[in-house]
Design a protein around this motif. Structure first.
Motif, PDB file in Angstrom:
ATOM      1  N   GLN A  58      50.123  61.464  20.034  1.00  0.00           N
ATOM      2  CA  GLN A  58      50.640  60.112  20.252  1.00  0.00           C
ATOM      3  C   GLN A  58      52.152  60.144  20.447  1.00  0.00           C
TER       4      GLN A  58
ATOM      5  N   GLY B 187      48.271  59.463  15.385  1.00  0.00           N
ATOM      6  CA  GLY B 187      47.237  60.418  15.778  1.00  0.00           C
ATOM      7  C   GLY B 187      47.819  61.567  16.579  1.00  0.00           C
ATOM      8  N   GLN B 188      47.031  62.606  16.758  1.00  0.00           N
ATOM      9  CA  GLN B 188      47.456  63.778  17.508  1.00  0.00           C
ATOM     10  C   GLN B 188      47.812  63.383  18.940  1.00  0.00           C
TER      11      GLN B 188
END
Length: 149
Positions: free
Chosen positions: A49, A46-47
């Motif tokens: 991470q 995910g963004q």
């Protein structure tokens, strides 16, 4: 180090973990190109991470493992021996560390030499950087070049 807790690491030495910068297209290329079985349920990060943000039951593997380190799943027995000897989980290995292990494995096999942890340790030593592990050249290892003509 903190005087009260000598086990605590000095954050200024390690620095923050970098955000993963995989490209979705590259992720799909790797998972399809290297034929990840559907049951492995590989997930794109995910963004924002980092490598430490893997979901429970998942591990982080870096694109460089596959693209530069020639890593394949399932891992070789030699890789398993290295991880076991050093007490490491594969998700704690840095891409440069993976490259060194795989390169050593290939060089040994190309010369009909069984790669072993003992042989590997002649040339490399474990190092830690930003919470991940790699292998650096052992200073005492002599650099040699053999010409077999």
């Amino acid at each position: 180090m903190d005087e009260e807790n000598p086990q605590e690491e000095n954050p200024s030495e390690e620095g923050p973990l970098r955000v993963l910068k995989w490209d979705l297209g590259l992720f799909e290329h790797i998972t399809r190109g290297f034929r990840f079985p559907r049951e492995w349920d590989a997930r794109y990060p995910g963004q924002n991470q980092t490598a430490a943000d893997a979901l429970p039951g998942y591990i982080t593997l870096f694109e460089d493992f596959f693209l530069q380190g020639n890593f394949r799943l399932p891992a070789t027995e030699f890789m398993a021996h290295i991880l076991h000897y050093y007490g490491l989980h594969i998700s704690k290995m840095s891409p440069p560390g993976m490259v060194r292990v795989r390169h050593f494995d290939f060089l040994c096999r190309s010369h009909d030499i069984e790669p072993t942890v003992e042989r590997f340790r002649v040339f490399y030593q474990l190092i830690r950087n930003m919470g991940f592990y790699s292998f650096g050249n052992r200073a005492s290892a002599k650099k040699i070049l053999l010409n077999h003509l």
